[in-house]
Motif scaffolding. Sequence first.
Motif, PDB file in Angstrom:
ATOM      1  N   PHE A  35      34.799  40.037  19.326  1.00 37.57           N
ATOM      2  CA  PHE A  35      33.454  40.189  19.881  1.00 37.57           C
ATOM      3  C   PHE A  35      32.896  38.868  20.395  1.00 37.57           C
ATOM      4  O   PHE A  35      33.188  37.816  19.857  1.00 37.57           O
ATOM      5  N   ALA A  38      34.030  38.715  25.704  1.00 39.24           N
ATOM      6  CA  ALA A  38      34.320  39.523  26.893  1.00 39.24           C
ATOM      7  C   ALA A  38      33.469  39.060  28.074  1.00 39.24           C
ATOM      8  O   ALA A  38      32.304  38.706  27.916  1.00 39.24           O
ATOM      9  N   ASN A  43      35.039  44.189  29.485  1.00 42.49           N
ATOM     10  CA  ASN A  43      35.179  44.574  28.081  1.00 42.49           C
ATOM     11  C   ASN A  43      36.198  45.705  27.959  1.00 42.49           C
ATOM     12  O   ASN A  43      36.486  46.394  28.929  1.00 42.49           O
ATOM     13  N   ASN A  47      30.464  49.315  23.460  1.00 45.52           N
ATOM     14  CA  ASN A  47      29.898  48.211  22.672  1.00 45.52           C
ATOM     15  C   ASN A  47      29.306  48.735  21.369  1.00 45.52           C
ATOM     16  O   ASN A  47      29.140  49.939  21.183  1.00 45.52           O
ATOM     17  N   ALA A  58      30.317  46.036  30.450  1.00 46.41           N
ATOM     18  CA  ALA A  58      29.538  44.910  29.925  1.00 46.41           C
ATOM     19  C   ALA A  58      28.715  44.311  31.065  1.00 46.41           C
ATOM     20  O   ALA A  58      29.222  44.096  32.159  1.00 46.41           O
ATOM     21  N   ASP A  65      27.851  42.049  21.281  1.00 48.71           N
ATOM     22  CA  ASP A  65      28.404  43.334  20.842  1.00 48.71           C
ATOM     23  C   ASP A  65      29.487  43.877  21.775  1.00 48.71           C
ATOM     24  O   ASP A  65      29.951  44.988  21.611  1.00 48.71           O
ATOM     25  N   GLU A  66      29.912  43.071  22.743  1.00 49.07           N
ATOM     26  CA  GLU A  66      31.009  43.443  23.646  1.00 49.07           C
ATOM     27  C   GLU A  66      32.302  42.831  23.132  1.00 49.07           C
ATOM     28  O   GLU A  66      32.295  41.756  22.544  1.00 49.07           O
ATOM     29  N   TRP A  67      33.430  43.512  23.372  1.00 47.72           N
ATOM     30  CA  TRP A  67      34.685  43.034  22.796  1.00 47.72           C
ATOM     31  C   TRP A  67      35.872  43.279  23.707  1.00 47.72           C
ATOM     32  O   TRP A  67      35.821  44.071  24.631  1.00 47.72           O
ATOM     33  N   ASN A  68      36.943  42.573  23.368  1.00 47.49           N
ATOM     34  CA  ASN A  68      38.266  42.753  23.976  1.00 47.49           C
ATOM     35  C   ASN A  68      39.292  42.751  22.856  1.00 47.49           C
ATOM     36  O   ASN A  68      39.092  42.115  21.821  1.00 47.49           O
TER      37      ASN A  68
END
Length: 95
Positions: A35, A38, A43, A47, A58, A65-68
Amino acid sequence: MHSNHLLVTSALSAVLAMGLGASAHAETGAKEKCFGMAKAGANDCANLSGTHSCAGLAKVDHGADEWNYVAKGSCHALGGRTLDEVKAGAKGGGK
């Protein structure tokens, strides 16, 4: 005739490459969600706040709160936080 063969070969290569990319995301055993690292529009999926439910939505770079998906154990080196850290409100990883 040669240009048709090149076109078909290129199209087939593109389709195969897309399939390999999809299977890489499906193999999450050696990966983890990271988190806060991104890029906007890059992303991997929904999220944590629930404002969207799809990859590529994103709005900003490095949204908390965004992820990869990243290789397991590499999240901190990339400047991100693990899911457990985000849920606990930890400050680990620098973001």
